[in-house]
Every structure is written in C-alpha cells, then in structure tokens.
Design a protein around this motif. Structure first.
Motif, PDB file in Angstrom:
ATOM      1  N   LEU A 149      -2.161   6.280   2.684  1.00  8.34           N
ATOM      2  CA  LEU A 149      -2.859   7.391   2.034  1.00  8.34           C
ATOM      3  C   LEU A 149      -4.318   7.030   1.769  1.00  8.34           C
ATOM      4  CD1 LEU A 149      -0.150   8.361  -0.616  1.00  8.34           C
ATOM      5  CD2 LEU A 149      -0.642   9.497   1.542  1.00  8.34           C
ATOM      6  N   THR A 150      -5.196   8.021   1.906  1.00  5.27           N
ATOM      7  CA  THR A 150      -6.609   7.822   1.570  1.00  5.27           C
ATOM      8  C   THR A 150      -6.775   7.957   0.062  1.00  5.27           C
ATOM      9  OG1 THR A 150      -7.118  10.154   1.795  1.00  5.27           O
ATOM     10  CG2 THR A 150      -7.327   8.795   3.788  1.00  5.27           C
ATOM     11  N   LYS A 151      -7.973   7.646  -0.433  1.00  3.44           N
ATOM     12  CA  LYS A 151      -8.218   7.751  -1.875  1.00  3.44           C
ATOM     13  C   LYS A 151      -8.031   9.188  -2.359  1.00  3.44           C
ATOM     14  CE  LYS A 151     -11.200   3.779  -2.492  1.00  3.44           C
ATOM     15  NZ  LYS A 151     -12.478   3.266  -2.961  1.00  3.44           N
ATOM     16  N   ARG A 206       2.221   4.878   0.897  1.00  2.00           N
ATOM     17  CA  ARG A 206       2.281   5.600   2.167  1.00  2.00           C
ATOM     18  C   ARG A 206       2.685   7.043   1.928  1.00  2.00           C
ATOM     19  NH1 ARG A 206       3.086   1.825   6.693  1.00  2.00           N
ATOM     20  NH2 ARG A 206       3.039  -0.266   5.840  1.00  2.00           N
ATOM     21  N   ARG A 233       0.832  -1.207   0.000  1.00  2.00           N
ATOM     22  CA  ARG A 233       0.000   0.000   0.000  1.00  2.00           C
ATOM     23  C   ARG A 233       0.864   1.253   0.000  1.00  2.00           C
ATOM     24  NH1 ARG A 233      -4.579  -0.044   4.444  1.00  2.00           N
ATOM     25  NH2 ARG A 233      -4.983   1.918   3.423  1.00  2.00           N
ATOM     26  N   ARG A 272       2.157   6.936   7.147  1.00  2.00           N
ATOM     27  CA  ARG A 272       0.786   6.427   7.253  1.00  2.00           C
ATOM     28  C   ARG A 272       0.224   6.150   5.869  1.00  2.00           C
ATOM     29  NH1 ARG A 272      -3.189   9.972   6.200  1.00  2.00           N
ATOM     30  NH2 ARG A 272      -2.650  12.159   6.011  1.00  2.00           N
ATOM     31  N   GLU A 276      -6.147  11.501  -1.015  1.00  2.00           N
ATOM     32  CA  GLU A 276      -4.721  11.814  -0.974  1.00  2.00           C
ATOM     33  C   GLU A 276      -3.981  11.117  -2.114  1.00  2.00           C
ATOM     34  OE1 GLU A 276      -4.113  12.505   3.831  1.00  2.00           O
ATOM     35  OE2 GLU A 276      -3.946  10.482   2.983  1.00  2.00           O
TER      36      GLU A 276
END
Length: 98
Positions: A89-91, A82, A80, A87, A93
């Motif tokens: 990332l959201t969609k 980062r 995933r 952290r 971001e």
C-alpha cells in the motif's frame, strides 16, 4: 504482362543471390604475430562457455536456489501492509485503509 512477371522474377533472383553472397563468411585477415593469441583467446572463451553451460545445467538439476537473496529485506517486506490484491500500500492508501 508476362515480361513484367519475368523481370520481377529476375530481380528477385538477383536480390536473393546478393543476400546469399553477403551472408557467406569472408576471410578476415589478421596480423601473423597476433594469430596465435587470437586462437588462444578463442579456446579460453569456449572453455568458459562450456564451464558456465555445465554450471547452469547443474543448477537446474539441483534446484537448490534460495527463495530470496537477503534475509533482512525479506523480513522488512513481510512486515509491510498489503492491500487485498497482495501489493504494497502507498502512504495515501494507508491513510484511507487505517
């Protein structure tokens, strides 16, 4: 003034005595036919506590715990994307980032 201090001291002493009396263990009355089983259950519980206490001590001593529980979840997390802080990332971001 002196009498109010004495009265306050006496009230505090009475309150402390009441707390001490409430904290003192009182005997619990049980059915005579159940008493043997209660003792057996207490003994079994103490054996289990000792067993798990020793097991935890051994685990701390060995420190052979795996760094993660599930290999597939670990691989997925490693793939995933980062952010700069580490952290995920959201969609939203992700859309901004790429």
């Amino acid at each position: 003034d002196v009498t109010t201090q004495q009265a306050a001291a006496a009230a505090a002493a009475q309150q402390a005595a009441a707390v001490a009396a409430a904290a003192a263990p009182r005997p619990t009355f049980v059915n005579a036919k159940q008493y043997r089983r209660i003792l057996k259950r207490r003994e079994a519980r103490s054996k289990l506590e000792d067993f798990y206490r020793a097991k935890r001590a051994q685990q701390k001593e060995n420190k052979s715990k795996k760094p993660y529980m599930h290999e597939s979840r670990h691989r997925h997390a490693m793939k995933r994307p980062r952010g700069p802080g580490g952290r995920f990332l959201t969609k939203a971001e992700l859309a901004d980032y790429y």
